[in-house]
Structure formats: C-alpha cells, structure tokens
Design a protein around this motif. Structure first.
Motif, PDB file in Angstrom:
ATOM      1  N   ASP A 165       0.858  -1.182   0.000  1.00  0.00           N
ATOM      2  CA  ASP A 165       0.000   0.000   0.000  1.00  0.00           C
ATOM      3  C   ASP A 165       0.893   1.230   0.000  1.00  0.00           C
ATOM      4  O   ASP A 165       1.664   1.428   0.945  1.00  0.00           O
ATOM      5  CB  ASP A 165      -0.898   0.009   1.234  1.00  0.00           C
ATOM      6  CG  ASP A 165      -1.908  -1.130   1.234  1.00  0.00           C
ATOM      7  OD1 ASP A 165      -2.099  -1.765   0.181  1.00  0.00           O
ATOM      8  OD2 ASP A 165      -2.511  -1.379   2.280  1.00  0.00           O
ATOM      9  N   ALA A 166       0.820   2.035  -1.061  1.00  0.00           N
ATOM     10  CA  ALA A 166       1.700   3.201  -1.154  1.00  0.00           C
ATOM     11  C   ALA A 166       1.171   4.218  -2.146  1.00  0.00           C
ATOM     12  O   ALA A 166       0.526   3.871  -3.136  1.00  0.00           O
ATOM     13  CB  ALA A 166       3.101   2.770  -1.586  1.00  0.00           C
ATOM     14  N   LEU A 167       1.458   5.488  -1.867  1.00  0.00           N
ATOM     15  CA  LEU A 167       1.272   6.572  -2.827  1.00  0.00           C
ATOM     16  C   LEU A 167       2.651   6.846  -3.405  1.00  0.00           C
ATOM     17  O   LEU A 167       3.615   6.980  -2.665  1.00  0.00           O
ATOM     18  CB  LEU A 167       0.692   7.810  -2.147  1.00  0.00           C
ATOM     19  CG  LEU A 167      -0.695   7.637  -1.543  1.00  0.00           C
ATOM     20  CD1 LEU A 167      -1.145   8.916  -0.845  1.00  0.00           C
ATOM     21  CD2 LEU A 167      -1.713   7.237  -2.596  1.00  0.00           C
ATOM     22  N   GLU A 168       2.738   6.937  -4.726  1.00  0.00           N
ATOM     23  CA  GLU A 168       4.044   6.969  -5.389  1.00  0.00           C
ATOM     24  C   GLU A 168       4.278   8.185  -6.261  1.00  0.00           C
ATOM     25  O   GLU A 168       4.964   8.105  -7.267  1.00  0.00           O
ATOM     26  CB  GLU A 168       4.207   5.698  -6.214  1.00  0.00           C
ATOM     27  CG  GLU A 168       4.129   4.454  -5.355  1.00  0.00           C
ATOM     28  CD  GLU A 168       4.282   3.182  -6.142  1.00  0.00           C
ATOM     29  OE1 GLU A 168       3.822   3.130  -7.316  1.00  0.00           O
ATOM     30  OE2 GLU A 168       4.862   2.247  -5.593  1.00  0.00           O
ATOM     31  N   GLY A 169       3.730   9.311  -5.890  1.00  0.00           N
ATOM     32  CA  GLY A 169       3.987  10.527  -6.642  1.00  0.00           C
ATOM     33  C   GLY A 169       3.027  10.721  -7.792  1.00  0.00           C
ATOM     34  O   GLY A 169       2.051  10.006  -7.953  1.00  0.00           O
ATOM     35  N   VAL A 170       3.323  11.707  -8.609  1.00  0.00           N
ATOM     36  CA  VAL A 170       2.453  12.111  -9.712  1.00  0.00           C
ATOM     37  C   VAL A 170       3.040  11.626 -11.026  1.00  0.00           C
ATOM     38  O   VAL A 170       4.248  11.639 -11.221  1.00  0.00           O
ATOM     39  CB  VAL A 170       2.295  13.653  -9.731  1.00  0.00           C
ATOM     40  CG1 VAL A 170       1.560  14.123 -10.964  1.00  0.00           C
ATOM     41  CG2 VAL A 170       1.584  14.105  -8.473  1.00  0.00           C
ATOM     42  N   GLU A 171       2.150  11.191 -11.931  1.00  0.00           N
ATOM     43  CA  GLU A 171       2.585  10.817 -13.277  1.00  0.00           C
ATOM     44  C   GLU A 171       1.593  11.357 -14.292  1.00  0.00           C
ATOM     45  O   GLU A 171       0.404  11.473 -13.995  1.00  0.00           O
ATOM     46  CB  GLU A 171       2.737   9.306 -13.423  1.00  0.00           C
ATOM     47  CG  GLU A 171       1.453   8.559 -13.611  1.00  0.00           C
ATOM     48  CD  GLU A 171       1.659   7.070 -13.880  1.00  0.00           C
ATOM     49  OE1 GLU A 171       2.803   6.618 -14.011  1.00  0.00           O
ATOM     50  OE2 GLU A 171       0.653   6.363 -13.956  1.00  0.00           O
ATOM     51  N   PRO A 172       2.066  11.687 -15.484  1.00  0.00           N
ATOM     52  CA  PRO A 172       1.150  12.144 -16.533  1.00  0.00           C
ATOM     53  C   PRO A 172       0.519  10.947 -17.240  1.00  0.00           C
ATOM     54  O   PRO A 172       1.155   9.910 -17.411  1.00  0.00           O
ATOM     55  CB  PRO A 172       2.057  12.917 -17.481  1.00  0.00           C
ATOM     56  CG  PRO A 172       3.403  12.286 -17.298  1.00  0.00           C
ATOM     57  CD  PRO A 172       3.466  11.830 -15.869  1.00  0.00           C
ATOM     58  N   LEU A 173      -0.722  11.098 -17.651  1.00  0.00           N
ATOM     59  CA  LEU A 173      -1.375  10.096 -18.477  1.00  0.00           C
ATOM     60  C   LEU A 173      -1.178  10.465 -19.940  1.00  0.00           C
ATOM     61  O   LEU A 173      -0.779  11.584 -20.258  1.00  0.00           O
ATOM     62  CB  LEU A 173      -2.870  10.041 -18.152  1.00  0.00           C
ATOM     63  CG  LEU A 173      -3.246   9.612 -16.735  1.00  0.00           C
ATOM     64  CD1 LEU A 173      -4.761   9.661 -16.550  1.00  0.00           C
ATOM     65  CD2 LEU A 173      -2.708   8.230 -16.420  1.00  0.00           C
ATOM     66  N   ALA A 174      -1.478   9.557 -20.823  1.00  0.00           N
ATOM     67  CA  ALA A 174      -1.301   9.796 -22.259  1.00  0.00           C
ATOM     68  C   ALA A 174      -2.133  10.972 -22.752  1.00  0.00           C
ATOM     69  O   ALA A 174      -1.739  11.660 -23.696  1.00  0.00           O
ATOM     70  CB  ALA A 174      -1.656   8.537 -23.041  1.00  0.00           C
ATOM     71  N   ASP A 175      -3.261  11.237 -22.098  1.00  0.00           N
ATOM     72  CA  ASP A 175      -4.130  12.334 -22.537  1.00  0.00           C
ATOM     73  C   ASP A 175      -3.736  13.691 -21.943  1.00  0.00           C
ATOM     74  O   ASP A 175      -4.430  14.675 -22.127  1.00  0.00           O
ATOM     75  CB  ASP A 175      -5.592  12.027 -22.242  1.00  0.00           C
ATOM     76  CG  ASP A 175      -5.881  11.907 -20.752  1.00  0.00           C
ATOM     77  OD1 ASP A 175      -4.984  12.158 -19.927  1.00  0.00           O
ATOM     78  OD2 ASP A 175      -7.027  11.549 -20.413  1.00  0.00           O
ATOM     79  N   GLY A 176      -2.622  13.735 -21.202  1.00  0.00           N
ATOM     80  CA  GLY A 176      -2.132  14.998 -20.660  1.00  0.00           C
ATOM     81  C   GLY A 176      -2.541  15.275 -19.227  1.00  0.00           C
ATOM     82  O   GLY A 176      -1.999  16.164 -18.593  1.00  0.00           O
ATOM     83  N   ARG A 177      -3.507  14.516 -18.704  1.00  0.00           N
ATOM     84  CA  ARG A 177      -3.895  14.701 -17.306  1.00  0.00           C
ATOM     85  C   ARG A 177      -2.799  14.153 -16.391  1.00  0.00           C
ATOM     86  O   ARG A 177      -2.058  13.250 -16.774  1.00  0.00           O
ATOM     87  CB  ARG A 177      -5.193  13.957 -16.997  1.00  0.00           C
ATOM     88  CG  ARG A 177      -6.384  14.475 -17.733  1.00  0.00           C
ATOM     89  CD  ARG A 177      -7.631  13.718 -17.352  1.00  0.00           C
ATOM     90  NE  ARG A 177      -7.517  12.316 -17.771  1.00  0.00           N
ATOM     91  CZ  ARG A 177      -8.252  11.326 -17.288  1.00  0.00           C
ATOM     92  NH1 ARG A 177      -9.152  11.559 -16.356  1.00  0.00           N
ATOM     93  NH2 ARG A 177      -8.106  10.101 -17.730  1.00  0.00           N
ATOM     94  N   SER A 178      -2.714  14.685 -15.203  1.00  0.00           N
ATOM     95  CA  SER A 178      -1.797  14.167 -14.194  1.00  0.00           C
ATOM     96  C   SER A 178      -2.606  13.464 -13.121  1.00  0.00           C
ATOM     97  O   SER A 178      -3.708  13.892 -12.776  1.00  0.00           O
ATOM     98  CB  SER A 178      -0.995  15.297 -13.558  1.00  0.00           C
ATOM     99  OG  SER A 178      -0.113  15.854 -14.495  1.00  0.00           O
ATOM    100  N   VAL A 179      -2.033  12.384 -12.595  1.00  0.00           N
ATOM    101  CA  VAL A 179      -2.692  11.618 -11.545  1.00  0.00           C
ATOM    102  C   VAL A 179      -1.684  11.273 -10.459  1.00  0.00           C
ATOM    103  O   VAL A 179      -0.485  11.188 -10.706  1.00  0.00           O
ATOM    104  CB  VAL A 179      -3.317  10.317 -12.093  1.00  0.00           C
ATOM    105  CG1 VAL A 179      -4.486  10.611 -13.012  1.00  0.00           C
ATOM    106  CG2 VAL A 179      -2.288   9.452 -12.787  1.00  0.00           C
ATOM    107  N   LEU A 180      -2.197  11.082  -9.269  1.00  0.00           N
ATOM    108  CA  LEU A 180      -1.405  10.578  -8.161  1.00  0.00           C
ATOM    109  C   LEU A 180      -1.402   9.063  -8.283  1.00  0.00           C
ATOM    110  O   LEU A 180      -2.464   8.445  -8.373  1.00  0.00           O
ATOM    111  CB  LEU A 180      -2.027  11.017  -6.832  1.00  0.00           C
ATOM    112  CG  LEU A 180      -1.296  10.647  -5.560  1.00  0.00           C
ATOM    113  CD1 LEU A 180       0.078  11.313  -5.503  1.00  0.00           C
ATOM    114  CD2 LEU A 180      -2.128  11.057  -4.353  1.00  0.00           C
TER     115      LEU A 180
END
Length: 114
Positions: free
Chosen positions: A33-48
C-alpha cells in the motif's frame, strides 16, 4: 470548477470550497500500500499514483485506497470518498474539510506537482 476545466491539467488535485479532489490511478494487487507521486497520463492529465495490496473484488481495493489516502493525509476515513471512477483505474477521490489541512501533505507526496 476543478483545475482541469480551468486549464490546469498538470495538477493531480484540485482545491474545492469544501475540500480537495484528487485524481488517482490505482493499481490493485500492487504488492504494498503506497502513494508513489504524480505521473502524466497519455491524454495529458496528471494523476497521483497509488497501489494497494487488495484485489479489485467487492470494493476491497477502493476501501484500501480510501484507508491509504486517509492515513497519508491524516484525514478521518469518513472524510474520504470516491466521487467518480469506482470501477475504473483512474478515480476522483474527494477529501472533505479545509483544503489547507491537506495541501502540505500532498506537496510532500509530489513536490513537482504544478
């Protein structure tokens, strides 16, 4: 209005009048169980990015995600809910309460968040 509709798609969260909306990409059966920072999706949105040990059966992965976010942000579990994407990998999570309570913790999880 959330940050995406306001043209700030680089943010994995949006401040709302009554809390914070998080945009999360969940990996169930992720080994820990972990939160691992932010990454961009292919459509340009960012997600945690989040991963939980629980399987995506009978809502267990969603329950584990809620518990993880509540723990990491030091919020009561009752304040954390899934607003959209309950059966999808990308979800909108809402944390009710004063946004200032959560923004410092979020910044520490993703210091490069825009």
């Amino acid at each position: 209005m959330d940050d995406r509709r306001a043209g700030r798609a680089s943010s994995a969260w949006a401040v709302m009048p009554d809390g914070v909306a998080l945009y999360v990409r969940l990996t169930p059966k992720g080994g820990r169980d972990a939160l691992e920072g932010v990454e961009p999706l292919a459509d340009g949105r960012s997600v945690l990015k989040a991963r939980v040990r629980a399987a995506p059966e009978n809502g267990r992965a969603n329950d584990a995600l809620i518990a993880l976010i509540a723990s990491e942000l030091r919020a009561p579990k009752s304040a954390v809910s899934i607003r959209a994407g309950a059966t999808a990998r990308v979800k909108t999570i809402f944390i009710a309460g004063a946004p200032a309570l959560y923004l410092d913790a979020l910044a520490k999880l993703a210091p490069t968040n825009g």
